[in-house]
Design a protein around this motif. Structure first.
Motif, PDB file in Angstrom:
ATOM      1  N   ALA A  78     -17.593  -2.080  -6.802  1.00 28.89           N
ATOM      2  CA  ALA A  78     -17.102  -2.078  -5.423  1.00 28.89           C
ATOM      3  C   ALA A  78     -16.846  -3.484  -4.898  1.00 28.89           C
ATOM      4  O   ALA A  78     -16.087  -3.654  -3.929  1.00 28.89           O
ATOM      5  CB  ALA A  78     -18.100  -1.366  -4.523  1.00 28.89           C
TER       6      ALA A  78
ATOM      7  N   TYR B   7     -11.087  -3.102  -7.299  1.00 31.73           N
ATOM      8  CA  TYR B   7     -11.484  -2.044  -6.372  1.00 31.73           C
ATOM      9  C   TYR B   7     -10.848  -2.272  -5.006  1.00 31.73           C
ATOM     10  O   TYR B   7     -10.382  -1.322  -4.361  1.00 31.73           O
ATOM     11  CB  TYR B   7     -13.009  -1.992  -6.246  1.00 31.73           C
ATOM     12  CG  TYR B   7     -13.496  -0.857  -5.380  1.00 31.73           C
ATOM     13  CD1 TYR B   7     -13.634   0.422  -5.888  1.00 31.73           C
ATOM     14  CD2 TYR B   7     -13.800  -1.066  -4.037  1.00 31.73           C
ATOM     15  CE1 TYR B   7     -14.050   1.474  -5.102  1.00 31.73           C
ATOM     16  CE2 TYR B   7     -14.228  -0.017  -3.234  1.00 31.73           C
ATOM     17  CZ  TYR B   7     -14.354   1.250  -3.769  1.00 31.73           C
ATOM     18  OH  TYR B   7     -14.765   2.292  -2.967  1.00 31.73           O
TER      19      TYR B   7
ATOM     20  N   LEU C 104      -9.430   1.268 -13.211  1.00 31.56           N
ATOM     21  CA  LEU C 104     -10.732   1.699 -12.706  1.00 31.56           C
ATOM     22  C   LEU C 104     -10.996   3.199 -12.813  1.00 31.56           C
ATOM     23  O   LEU C 104     -12.026   3.673 -12.324  1.00 31.56           O
ATOM     24  CB  LEU C 104     -10.905   1.267 -11.247  1.00 31.56           C
ATOM     25  CG  LEU C 104     -11.167  -0.223 -11.019  1.00 31.56           C
ATOM     26  CD1 LEU C 104     -11.455  -0.506  -9.556  1.00 31.56           C
ATOM     27  CD2 LEU C 104     -12.331  -0.719 -11.877  1.00 31.56           C
TER      28      LEU C 104
END
Length: 317
Positions: A177, A182, A265
């Motif tokens: 994160a 991200y 991701l």
């Protein structure tokens, strides 16, 4: 969905009259789920679902209800909240905030094939695009901050191997994160709980998404990963089903192609989706609330899914 608050026939009758939805024919509690009180509400004019919100507040609820109305008016097959004569879609029943929505046609497909997964993937992408101009903001309330707060609460209830896995995965997700990839992920309103039992089909035709009360603004990739972790696995083992997953991803990308950051991701978000539901099931299993109809889900299911996602990362073909 469960029954925490008992609603009487006279209370249901009064609500139907307030909403000008006809006269009560039947009121029947819905078994399953663990968050809200739900009833099938049948009148002489149609079939509806009554939800009494047990955890969400009156301040939080407009995000969900207006999102459903926004999506319904954008052509996405979702329940459309019913308004009273003043245009209000948030009501009060038994002292609890409540909503009434139209009941969708069809039934849940609990043994999906590739054709069903493709239908979900395509409609999920349409839903994401339809939500781009939704002007209300609310985070995913079961996102990373909630995971960080809840893991210490559930750790004392599980064994050492599970504690180690939970701590390690939470640390990994906090690391992800904080990454530039991200930060680059496209975001918008997401369902965040689009399991097999939250989608309706008539045969192979998808007739609707429902139960939006875990929705929030999050990454669209997380929403897709949650679907892949339920629709495209072998339920007893958590093992990935490649043909179903490819059907879902291909149909999604036919509507909204994934970005480079999303492709990078996807393995991490598949792990995130498994972690989120492992934590919530641990919480519901070991710290349950009383309800007249309540069956907590087995938390070990998503422990197995997470282990599979770590051992066999989910990658695009």
């Amino acid at each position: 969905m469960a029954v925490f608050t008992e609603v009487s026939n006279p209370q249901a009758r009064e609500l139907l009259r307030t909403l000008q939805l006809g006269e009560l024919v039947e009121l029947r509690g819905i078994e399953g789920g663990i968050e809200n009180t739900n009833y099938f509400l049948t009148s002489d004019r149609g079939e509806y679902v009554l939800t009494l919100f047990e955890r969400l507040t009156a301040e939080q609820l407009p995000f969900y209800l207006h999102l459903m109305k926004h999506l319904a008016h954008s052509g996405i097959p979702v329940p459309d909240p019913c308004a009273d004569k003043h245009g209000e879609i948030l009501h009060t029943v038994c002292g609890k905030p409540a909503a009434v929505v139209n009941k969708l046609r069809g039934r849940s497909q609990l043994a999906p094939q590739a054709v069903h997964c493709a239908a979900v993937g395509g409609m999920l992408a349409r839903m994401h695009l339809a939500g781009r101009d939704y002007d209300r903001q609310q985070p995913n309330l079961r996102g990373l901050p909630w995971w960080n707060d809840t893991v210490p609460v559930v750790l004392p209830h599980i064994g050492e191997p599970q504690q180690a896995l939970l701590r390690a995965e939470l640390a990994y997700q906090n690391h992800v994160a904080a990454s530039p990839a991200y930060a680059a992920l496209p975001r918008g309103p997401v369902h965040a709980d689009l399991f097999r039992d939250n989608v309706m089909f008539e045969g192979e035709t998808l007739t609707g998404f429902f139960d939006f009360y875990f929705a929030g603004v999050d990454t669209w990739l997380f929403d897709l990963a949650v679907c892949l972790n339920d629709w495209c696995i072998d339920l007893p083992t958590g093992v990935h089903d490649a043909p179903r997953a490819q059907a879902m991803i291909d149909a999604y990308q036919a509507v909204r192609p994934l970005t480079a950051a999303e492709r990078e991701l996807l393995p991490a978000m598949a792990r995130a989706g498994a972690l989120r539901f492992w934590i919530s099931r641990l919480w519901d299993f070991y710290l349950p609330r009383e309800a007249s109809m309540l069956k907590p889900h087995d938390p070990t299911h998503f422990e197995r899914v997470l282990q599979q996602r770590i051992a066999h990362p989910l990658r695009l073909a």
